[in-house]
Every structure is written in structure tokens, then in C-alpha cells.
Design a protein around this motif. Structure first.
Motif, PDB file in Angstrom:
ATOM      1  N   MET A   1      15.652  97.070  46.089  1.00 42.67           N
ATOM      2  CA  MET A   1      15.996  95.980  45.178  1.00 42.67           C
ATOM      3  C   MET A   1      16.695  95.008  46.068  1.00 42.67           C
ATOM      4  SD  MET A   1      17.867  96.648  41.804  1.00 42.67           S
ATOM      5  CE  MET A   1      19.113  95.483  40.772  1.00 42.67           C
ATOM      6  N   TYR A   2      17.975  95.398  46.413  1.00 41.69           N
ATOM      7  CA  TYR A   2      18.673  94.415  47.213  1.00 41.69           C
ATOM      8  C   TYR A   2      18.628  94.695  48.888  1.00 41.69           C
ATOM      9  CZ  TYR A   2      21.456  94.100  42.830  1.00 41.69           C
ATOM     10  OH  TYR A   2      21.846  94.149  41.501  1.00 41.69           O
ATOM     11  N   LEU A   3      17.906  95.438  49.213  1.00 44.61           N
ATOM     12  CA  LEU A   3      18.009  95.956  50.440  1.00 44.61           C
ATOM     13  C   LEU A   3      17.684  95.008  51.743  1.00 44.61           C
ATOM     14  CD1 LEU A   3      18.663  98.748  52.271  1.00 44.61           C
ATOM     15  CD2 LEU A   3      16.276  99.274  52.264  1.00 44.61           C
ATOM     16  N   ARG A   4      18.310  94.770  52.769  1.00 43.02           N
ATOM     17  CA  ARG A   4      18.427  93.775  53.620  1.00 43.02           C
ATOM     18  C   ARG A   4      18.993  93.930  54.906  1.00 43.02           C
ATOM     19  NH1 ARG A   4      21.924  89.031  54.059  1.00 43.02           N
ATOM     20  NH2 ARG A   4      23.422  89.316  52.869  1.00 43.02           N
ATOM     21  N   VAL A   5      18.407  93.451  55.930  1.00 44.77           N
ATOM     22  CA  VAL A   5      19.391  93.492  57.334  1.00 44.77           C
ATOM     23  C   VAL A   5      20.350  92.301  57.179  1.00 44.77           C
ATOM     24  CG1 VAL A   5      19.115  93.277  59.711  1.00 44.77           C
ATOM     25  CG2 VAL A   5      17.459  94.610  58.431  1.00 44.77           C
TER      26      VAL A   5
ATOM     27  N   SER B   1      21.711  98.472  47.645  1.00 42.34           N
ATOM     28  CA  SER B   1      22.371  99.116  46.230  1.00 42.34           C
ATOM     29  C   SER B   1      22.774 100.405  47.076  1.00 42.34           C
ATOM     30  CB  SER B   1      21.432  99.208  45.255  1.00 42.34           C
ATOM     31  OG  SER B   1      20.072 100.118  45.557  1.00 42.34           O
ATOM     32  N   ARG B   2      23.648 101.234  45.968  1.00 46.39           N
ATOM     33  CA  ARG B   2      24.014 102.449  46.164  1.00 46.39           C
ATOM     34  C   ARG B   2      22.810 103.319  46.548  1.00 46.39           C
ATOM     35  NH1 ARG B   2      27.946 106.757  42.925  1.00 46.39           N
ATOM     36  NH2 ARG B   2      27.786 108.155  44.515  1.00 46.39           N
ATOM     37  N   GLN B   3      21.859 103.389  45.746  1.00 41.54           N
ATOM     38  CA  GLN B   3      20.677 104.300  45.862  1.00 41.54           C
ATOM     39  C   GLN B   3      20.209 103.996  47.228  1.00 41.54           C
ATOM     40  OE1 GLN B   3      18.333 104.185  42.287  1.00 41.54           O
ATOM     41  NE2 GLN B   3      18.454 106.526  42.324  1.00 41.54           N
ATOM     42  N   GLU B   4      19.839 102.798  47.466  1.00 40.79           N
ATOM     43  CA  GLU B   4      18.966 102.552  48.761  1.00 40.79           C
ATOM     44  C   GLU B   4      19.815 102.914  50.063  1.00 40.79           C
ATOM     45  OE1 GLU B   4      16.881  98.497  47.291  1.00 40.79           O
ATOM     46  OE2 GLU B   4      18.939  98.076  47.968  1.00 40.79           O
TER      47      GLU B   4
ATOM     48  N   ILE C   1      30.501  94.547  43.484  1.00 43.82           N
ATOM     49  CA  ILE C   1      30.360  95.765  42.338  1.00 43.82           C
ATOM     50  C   ILE C   1      28.973  96.691  42.639  1.00 43.82           C
ATOM     51  CG2 ILE C   1      29.458  95.966  39.781  1.00 43.82           C
ATOM     52  CD1 ILE C   1      30.837  93.392  39.503  1.00 43.82           C
ATOM     53  N   ASP C   2      28.081  96.460  43.141  1.00 44.85           N
ATOM     54  CA  ASP C   2      26.893  97.249  43.286  1.00 44.85           C
ATOM     55  C   ASP C   2      26.227  97.072  44.619  1.00 44.85           C
ATOM     56  OD1 ASP C   2      25.064  99.348  42.462  1.00 44.85           O
ATOM     57  OD2 ASP C   2      23.311  97.655  42.135  1.00 44.85           O
TER      58      ASP C   2
END
Length: 78
Positions: A1-5, A27-30, A65-66
Motif C-alpha cells: 500500500m505505502y511501501l517504498r524505498v 505501513s505497519r503490516q508491510e 499515524i500509519d
């Protein structure tokens, strides 16, 4: 979702072994479930470092926040 270098670079600090520094944001999960590990390894391989070689992985930190970040150091060149 948000994952990036978020950041990469080759650094050799005075107080550490140094090598390729990769900062991943997601994100936390990633960050906690391994997607960040795979992205960091792929990034290292693309930049000419051994993604499966000696690596130092930092403790995840919260950024907002996330969003979380995690730092990786890859010490072996390909």
C-alpha cells in the motif's frame, strides 16, 4: 500500500561497518510481515550489492499515524 524505498546510499560511518544503506517506508503490516525485507534485498541487488549477503537490519520506527520505517545495511558487494 505505502511501501517504498525512501533513501539509499553508500556510507561508511566511523562507528560501524558501513556499506549500502537502504531506508524503507511502509505501513505497519508491510514493515513487520516481510515485504520490506524483500524490497530491500531487491534494491540491494539492483545497486550491485548482495541482497542475500551479510546484512544489518534496524528496529522499525514509527513515522506518523500509519507509517513506519526500517533501515537496512548491506555489507557485501556482488
Amino acid at each position: 500500500m505505502y511501501l517504498r524505498v525512501k533513501e539509499t546510499g553508500v556510507h561508511y560511518p566511523v562507528n560501524g561497518q558501513g556499506g549500502l544503506y537502504v531506508l524503507i517506508e511502509g505501513s505497519r503490516q508491510e514493515i513487520y510481515k516481510g515485504k520490506a525485507n524483500r524490497l530491500a534485498m531487491e534494491t540491494a541487488n539492483q545497486k550491485g550489492w548482495k541482497g542475500s549477503g551479510q546484512t544489518t537490519i534496524g528496529i522499525p520506527t514509527r513515522e506518523g499515524i500509519d507509517l513506519y520505517t526500517r533501515a537496512y545495511w548491506f555489507h557485501d558487494r556482488s
